[in-house]
Design a protein around this motif. Structure first.
Motif, PDB file in Angstrom:
ATOM      1  N   PRO A   3       0.828  -1.210   0.000  1.00 26.24           N
ATOM      2  CA  PRO A   3       0.000   0.000   0.000  1.00 26.24           C
ATOM      3  C   PRO A   3       0.864   1.262   0.000  1.00 26.24           C
ATOM      4  N   VAL A   4       0.312   2.309  -0.586  1.00 27.60           N
ATOM      5  CA  VAL A   4       0.946   3.625  -0.561  1.00 27.60           C
ATOM      6  C   VAL A   4       0.045   4.515   0.294  1.00 27.60           C
ATOM      7  N   THR A   5       0.663   5.255   1.204  1.00 27.81           N
ATOM      8  CA  THR A   5      -0.125   6.097   2.099  1.00 27.81           C
ATOM      9  C   THR A   5       0.189   7.570   1.889  1.00 27.81           C
ATOM     10  N   ASP A   6      -0.775   8.384   2.264  1.00 28.16           N
ATOM     11  CA  ASP A   6      -0.642   9.834   2.287  1.00 28.16           C
ATOM     12  C   ASP A   6      -0.229  10.417   0.929  1.00 28.16           C
ATOM     13  N   ILE A   7      -1.012  10.121  -0.092  1.00 29.45           N
ATOM     14  CA  ILE A   7      -0.779  10.707  -1.420  1.00 29.45           C
ATOM     15  C   ILE A   7      -1.359  12.115  -1.412  1.00 29.45           C
ATOM     16  N   LYS A   8      -0.566  13.080  -1.831  1.00 34.05           N
ATOM     17  CA  LYS A   8      -1.029  14.461  -1.970  1.00 34.05           C
ATOM     18  C   LYS A   8      -0.852  14.863  -3.421  1.00 34.05           C
ATOM     19  N   ALA A   9      -1.925  15.318  -4.030  1.00 27.47           N
ATOM     20  CA  ALA A   9      -1.893  15.766  -5.419  1.00 27.47           C
ATOM     21  C   ALA A   9      -2.275  17.240  -5.448  1.00 27.47           C
ATOM     22  N   VAL A  10      -1.508  18.035  -6.176  1.00 28.11           N
ATOM     23  CA  VAL A  10      -1.772  19.465  -6.306  1.00 28.11           C
ATOM     24  C   VAL A  10      -1.961  19.775  -7.783  1.00 28.11           C
ATOM     25  N   LEU A  11      -3.049  20.459  -8.090  1.00 28.25           N
ATOM     26  CA  LEU A  11      -3.350  20.838  -9.469  1.00 28.25           C
ATOM     27  C   LEU A  11      -3.518  22.345  -9.558  1.00 28.25           C
ATOM     28  N   PRO A  12      -2.746  23.013 -10.423  1.00 26.65           N
ATOM     29  CA  PRO A  12      -2.950  24.454 -10.611  1.00 26.65           C
ATOM     30  C   PRO A  12      -4.196  24.712 -11.465  1.00 26.65           C
ATOM     31  N   PRO A  66     -12.408  12.326  -3.154  1.00 30.04           N
ATOM     32  CA  PRO A  66     -12.103  13.108  -1.946  1.00 30.04           C
ATOM     33  C   PRO A  66     -12.264  14.606  -2.211  1.00 30.04           C
ATOM     34  N   GLU A  67     -12.763  15.310  -1.227  1.00 29.49           N
ATOM     35  CA  GLU A  67     -12.950  16.764  -1.358  1.00 29.49           C
ATOM     36  C   GLU A  67     -11.587  17.457  -1.322  1.00 29.49           C
ATOM     37  N   PRO A  68     -11.279  18.269  -2.351  1.00 29.44           N
ATOM     38  CA  PRO A  68      -9.978  18.946  -2.328  1.00 29.44           C
ATOM     39  C   PRO A  68      -9.994  20.157  -1.403  1.00 29.44           C
ATOM     40  N   LYS A  69      -8.804  20.545  -0.973  1.00 22.72           N
ATOM     41  CA  LYS A  69      -8.638  21.846  -0.333  1.00 22.72           C
ATOM     42  C   LYS A  69      -8.288  22.812  -1.456  1.00 22.72           C
ATOM     43  N   VAL A  70      -8.550  24.082  -1.239  1.00 22.60           N
ATOM     44  CA  VAL A  70      -8.327  25.092  -2.267  1.00 22.60           C
ATOM     45  C   VAL A  70      -7.375  26.159  -1.760  1.00 22.60           C
ATOM     46  N   SER A  71      -6.749  26.844  -2.721  1.00 19.34           N
ATOM     47  CA  SER A  71      -5.789  27.886  -2.362  1.00 19.34           C
ATOM     48  C   SER A  71      -5.808  28.987  -3.410  1.00 19.34           C
ATOM     49  N   LEU A  72      -5.585  30.197  -2.942  1.00 24.01           N
ATOM     50  CA  LEU A  72      -5.437  31.337  -3.846  1.00 24.01           C
ATOM     51  C   LEU A  72      -3.984  31.514  -4.267  1.00 24.01           C
ATOM     52  N   THR A  73      -3.051  30.982  -3.462  1.00 27.89           N
ATOM     53  CA  THR A  73      -1.621  31.240  -3.670  1.00 27.89           C
ATOM     54  C   THR A  73      -0.772  29.984  -3.819  1.00 27.89           C
ATOM     55  N   GLY A  74      -1.285  28.845  -3.367  1.00 29.64           N
ATOM     56  CA  GLY A  74      -0.490  27.618  -3.364  1.00 29.64           C
ATOM     57  C   GLY A  74       0.302  27.427  -2.085  1.00 29.64           C
ATOM     58  N   THR A  75       0.166  28.345  -1.143  1.00 31.58           N
ATOM     59  CA  THR A  75       0.910  28.222   0.111  1.00 31.58           C
ATOM     60  C   THR A  75       0.012  27.954   1.315  1.00 31.58           C
ATOM     61  N   SER A  76      -1.207  28.469   1.303  1.00 30.39           N
ATOM     62  CA  SER A  76      -2.130  28.185   2.404  1.00 30.39           C
ATOM     63  C   SER A  76      -3.368  27.500   1.822  1.00 30.39           C
ATOM     64  N   TRP A  77      -3.811  26.444   2.516  1.00 27.43           N
ATOM     65  CA  TRP A  77      -4.879  25.577   2.005  1.00 27.43           C
ATOM     66  C   TRP A  77      -6.094  25.669   2.914  1.00 27.43           C
ATOM     67  N   HIS A  78      -7.282  25.686   2.289  1.00 21.76           N
ATOM     68  CA  HIS A  78      -8.525  25.871   3.020  1.00 21.76           C
ATOM     69  C   HIS A  78      -9.598  24.936   2.477  1.00 21.76           C
ATOM     70  N   PRO A  79     -10.556  24.557   3.326  1.00 22.71           N
ATOM     71  CA  PRO A  79     -11.724  23.844   2.802  1.00 22.71           C
ATOM     72  C   PRO A  79     -12.493  24.784   1.868  1.00 22.71           C
ATOM     73  N   TYR A  80     -13.168  24.202   0.902  1.00 21.78           N
ATOM     74  CA  TYR A  80     -13.997  24.986  -0.014  1.00 21.78           C
ATOM     75  C   TYR A  80     -15.338  25.271   0.645  1.00 21.78           C
ATOM     76  N   PRO A  81     -15.855  26.481   0.523  1.00 21.03           N
ATOM     77  CA  PRO A  81     -15.280  27.670  -0.092  1.00 21.03           C
ATOM     78  C   PRO A  81     -14.443  28.468   0.908  1.00 21.03           C
ATOM     79  N   ILE A  82     -13.490  29.221   0.382  1.00 23.95           N
ATOM     80  CA  ILE A  82     -12.741  30.153   1.225  1.00 23.95           C
ATOM     81  C   ILE A  82     -13.670  31.335   1.509  1.00 23.95           C
TER      82      ILE A  82
END
Length: 160
Positions: free
Chosen positions: A71-80, A97-113
Motif C-alpha cells: 500500500p501507498v499512504t498519504d498521497i497528496k496531489a496538487v493541481l494548478p 475526496p474533497e480537495p482543499k483550495v488555495s489562492l496562492t499555493g501556500t495556504s490551504w482551506h476547505p472549499y469555499p474560502i
C-alpha cells in the motif's frame, strides 16, 4: 482564441505535483481532459478533448494507480487552475475526496474560502465566499492506495 487549452493541459501535466511518502516509483499518474456536454436527452456526457473555448465546461481527471506490491499512504496531489478558468465545484462526485483550495499555493482551506467584509456600519463584519475565479490551486489527500487499486480525482473548470 482559446485553443490554448491544449497547451494548458500540457503545462498541467508538467506541473501537477504528486507527493507520496517514499513510494513515488510505484504510483503511476496521468492527467486527462474532457469537455462536459449535455445530450439531446439532457444527460451529461464526457468527451475527450485537447482544447476548449469560451464558456466550455471542462473536467480534468487525475488518475493514480498503485503498481507496486504494498500500500501507498498519504498521497497528496496538487493541481494548478490557470488564469482564464473558473473553478466549478460539484456535490455530485461523492466518490472523489474533497480537495482543499488555495489562492496562492501556500495556504490551504476547505472549499469555499470565506473572506471578511465590513458591514454597512463598519462595525459589523460579514463573511462571504471568495469568487471561484480567484482559486489557483487544488490539493487532494488520498490516505491510502492499495496495490493494483486506482484513484481518480476530478475537478471542473469553466473557460472564461
Amino acid at each position: 482564441m482559446i485553443k490554448f487549452i491544449l497547451r494548458i493541459q500540457f503545462l498541467l501535466t508538467a506541473f501537477f505535483v504528486l507527493a507520496v511518502s517514499g513510494f513515488a516509483q510505484q504510483v503511476q499518474s496521468e492527467i486527462q481532459l474532457y469537455k462536459v456536454l449535455n445530450s439531446a436527452e439532457g444527460k451529461e456526457q464526457l468527451v475527450k478533448a485537447d482544447s476548449g473555448q469560451r464558456n466550455d465546461l471542462l473536467e480534468y481527471q487525475l488518475h493514480y494507480k498503485n503498481t507496486g506490491s504494498s500500500p501507498v499512504t498519504d498521497i497528496k496531489a496538487v493541481l494548478p487552475v490557470p488564469n482564464g478558468m473558473k473553478l466549478v465545484m460539484s456535490e455530485s462526485q461523492e466518490e472523489v475526496p474533497e480537495p482543499k483550495v488555495s489562492l496562492t499555493g501556500t495556504s490551504w482551506h476547505p472549499y469555499p474560502i470565506m473572506e471578511e467584509v465590513s458591514g454597512s456600519d463598519s462595525k459589523e463584519i460579514n463573511k462571504k465566499p471568495v469568487n471561484e475565479e480567484l482559486y489557483r490551486f487544488l490539493q487532494w489527500r488520498v490516505p491510502k492506495l492499495d496495490p493494483g487499486n486506482q484513484q481518480i480525482l476530478r475537478v471542473r473548470v469553466l473557460v472564461l
